[in-house]
Scaffold this motif. Sequence first.
Motif, short mmCIF file in Angstrom:
data_model
loop_
_atom_site.label_atom_id
_atom_site.label_comp_id
_atom_site.label_asym_id
_atom_site.label_seq_id
_atom_site.Cartn_x
_atom_site.Cartn_y
_atom_site.Cartn_z
N GLN A 1 -7.68 -12.49 32.66
CA GLN A 1 -7.91 -13.91 32.88
C GLN A 1 -7.60 -14.77 31.66
OE1 GLN A 1 -11.87 -14.41 34.60
NE2 GLN A 1 -11.59 -12.56 35.84
N GLY A 2 -7.03 -14.17 30.62
CA GLY A 2 -6.48 -14.94 29.50
C GLY A 2 -7.48 -15.50 28.51
N ARG A 3 -8.66 -14.89 28.39
CA ARG A 3 -9.65 -15.42 27.45
C ARG A 3 -9.68 -14.68 26.11
NH1 ARG A 3 -12.58 -15.39 32.42
NH2 ARG A 3 -13.14 -17.49 33.14
N LEU A 4 -8.87 -13.65 25.96
CA LEU A 4 -8.97 -12.82 24.76
C LEU A 4 -8.73 -13.65 23.50
CD1 LEU A 4 -9.45 -9.92 23.81
CD2 LEU A 4 -6.98 -9.55 23.95
N SER B 1 -25.76 -10.22 32.43
CA SER B 1 -25.56 -11.28 33.41
C SER B 1 -25.23 -10.69 34.78
CB SER B 1 -24.41 -12.18 32.94
OG SER B 1 -23.17 -11.52 33.10
N PRO B 2 -25.30 -11.52 35.83
CA PRO B 2 -24.98 -11.02 37.17
C PRO B 2 -23.56 -10.48 37.31
CG PRO B 2 -26.21 -13.07 37.33
CD PRO B 2 -25.87 -12.88 35.87
N ASN B 3 -22.62 -10.96 36.47
CA ASN B 3 -21.25 -10.46 36.57
C ASN B 3 -21.04 -9.17 35.78
OD1 ASN B 3 -21.08 -11.26 33.90
ND2 ASN B 3 -19.51 -12.82 34.22
N GLY B 4 -22.13 -8.62 35.23
CA GLY B 4 -22.04 -7.35 34.53
C GLY B 4 -21.76 -7.45 33.05
N LEU B 5 -21.51 -8.66 32.55
CA LEU B 5 -21.27 -8.86 31.13
C LEU B 5 -22.57 -9.29 30.44
CD1 LEU B 5 -17.77 -10.59 31.26
CD2 LEU B 5 -18.32 -8.17 30.99
N LEU C 1 -20.51 -15.64 26.33
CA LEU C 1 -20.03 -14.26 26.48
C LEU C 1 -19.02 -13.96 25.38
CD1 LEU C 1 -19.47 -14.24 30.36
CD2 LEU C 1 -21.40 -13.23 29.12
N TRP C 2 -19.49 -13.33 24.31
CA TRP C 2 -18.61 -12.95 23.21
C TRP C 2 -18.05 -11.55 23.46
CZ3 TRP C 2 -17.34 -17.02 20.67
CH2 TRP C 2 -18.26 -18.00 20.36
N SER C 3 -16.83 -11.32 23.02
CA SER C 3 -16.19 -10.04 23.34
C SER C 3 -16.90 -8.86 22.70
CB SER C 3 -14.71 -10.07 22.93
OG SER C 3 -14.54 -10.31 21.55
N TYR C 4 -17.40 -8.98 21.48
CA TYR C 4 -18.04 -7.82 20.86
C TYR C 4 -19.34 -7.46 21.57
CZ TYR C 4 -21.15 -10.69 17.72
OH TYR C 4 -22.08 -11.56 17.19
N ASN C 5 -19.96 -8.45 22.21
CA ASN C 5 -21.18 -8.17 22.97
C ASN C 5 -20.91 -7.40 24.25
OD1 ASN C 5 -23.04 -9.27 21.23
ND2 ASN C 5 -23.06 -11.28 22.22
N ALA D 1 -14.95 -4.98 33.75
CA ALA D 1 -15.32 -6.39 33.89
C ALA D 1 -14.89 -7.19 32.66
CB ALA D 1 -16.83 -6.52 34.10
N ALA D 2 -15.06 -6.61 31.49
CA ALA D 2 -14.66 -7.30 30.26
C ALA D 2 -13.14 -7.42 30.16
CB ALA D 2 -15.21 -6.55 29.04
N TYR D 3 -12.44 -6.37 30.55
CA TYR D 3 -10.97 -6.41 30.54
C TYR D 3 -10.47 -7.52 31.46
CZ TYR D 3 -6.14 -4.78 31.04
OH TYR D 3 -4.76 -4.71 31.07
N ALA D 4 -11.07 -7.61 32.65
CA ALA D 4 -10.67 -8.67 33.58
C ALA D 4 -10.97 -10.05 32.99
CB ALA D 4 -11.39 -8.48 34.91
N TYR D 5 -12.12 -10.19 32.40
CA TYR D 5 -12.57 -11.49 31.89
C TYR D 5 -11.73 -11.94 30.70
CZ TYR D 5 -15.86 -15.13 30.35
OH TYR D 5 -16.44 -16.32 29.97
#
Length: 389
Positions: free
Chosen positions: A302-305, A241-245, A260-264, A294-298
Amino acid sequence: MSPRPSRRVMIGSGLAALTATAAAPSHAAERPGSARALSRATALYAALRGHLDATDGSGLVREQVPAAADDNPYSYEWPFSQVHIAALDLTVMDREFEPELARRAAAQEHYWNAGGGTTKLPGYASYPVAPYGAGGDMFYDDNEWVGLAKVQRYLQTGDAAALARAKEIFALVRSGWDTDSGHAAPGGVFWTQAEWSQDRNTVSNMPGAQLALRLHQITGEAGYLDWARRFHDWTNTHLRSPNGLYWDHLDLRGTIEKTLWSYNQGVPVGVAVLLYQVTRDRAYLRRAEQVAAAAYAYYVTQGRLFTQPVYFNSIFFKNLLLLESVTGKDTYHRAMADYADRVWDTMRDPATGLVHFDSSGGTQAIQQAALVQLYAVLAWPRAKWRILY
């Protein structure tokens, strides 16, 4: 028998409870030391055996407790593979788990379809074959997880049989490559051989690339590196994606499913790390660091974990530790420990040792196994992180 419960339905169970947990204050407990992490992993695994093992000596497990009315006698392959990997991860720090790993590895073979599926190559079916069941469709990602586990076993012990099976699995994965130039975004490994799905997924391509890279590192064969790049490049072209994920999948009409799944996110980090190790091209290491950040931030900042299934997060964090085995940093390891402790503190029933992710109080085998994996790997010394995926 349903060929396989929808992974998307499976994922949905308990996310509301997880989201509520994410709103809690940041967990401030001390980072687990090796002994504490191993103790917790061992206790969680004992609870899994006590409550979820089949009672017929097969070494298989049930899908969940309490069982639903339409549950099969045994779990599907994807959950079982994570139980198998939980035992594997425990053996790294405790050799007393070797007999248990042997039991699970033998049970893994109850899913092996030697006759092959639609591409005529053998692999693991989605449900046990006779005499335990009627088998099922082959999923390429299911097979990739087992292949990566076999590679981990080889790197840990030099097990030649494990390496041979990993090579067989890769041959199956390679056969799943889309060769029809008439498709939108031709190429990519399909998710499954089942006729009801023609998706090509991040999770069927990036773990395939990771398996190929490990086999290249072990054997030196250039063909594995060529395929790894093919899988990697296709996914980056069509599903980043454009945000790098990374998005989830693409269908044959070119429609992208953008969840956007975390394992992906984790597996592409691991792939980039291995590409860096193989090629010494630091652009790959920078890519790994960019995706990880980017994934760490997301997910974390940002509380999505806690909107992600625990079994996706275990794969996510393992790949981030593979990155930190190269960078020497500790940010992701600390986040992994904080996450595991929050799950332990807020979702584990001390009376049974089982984790509960929804208000019904049920536990899926794959959920319990994932938390075992998290704590088992938290017990590993940094030097062992290099064999992760």
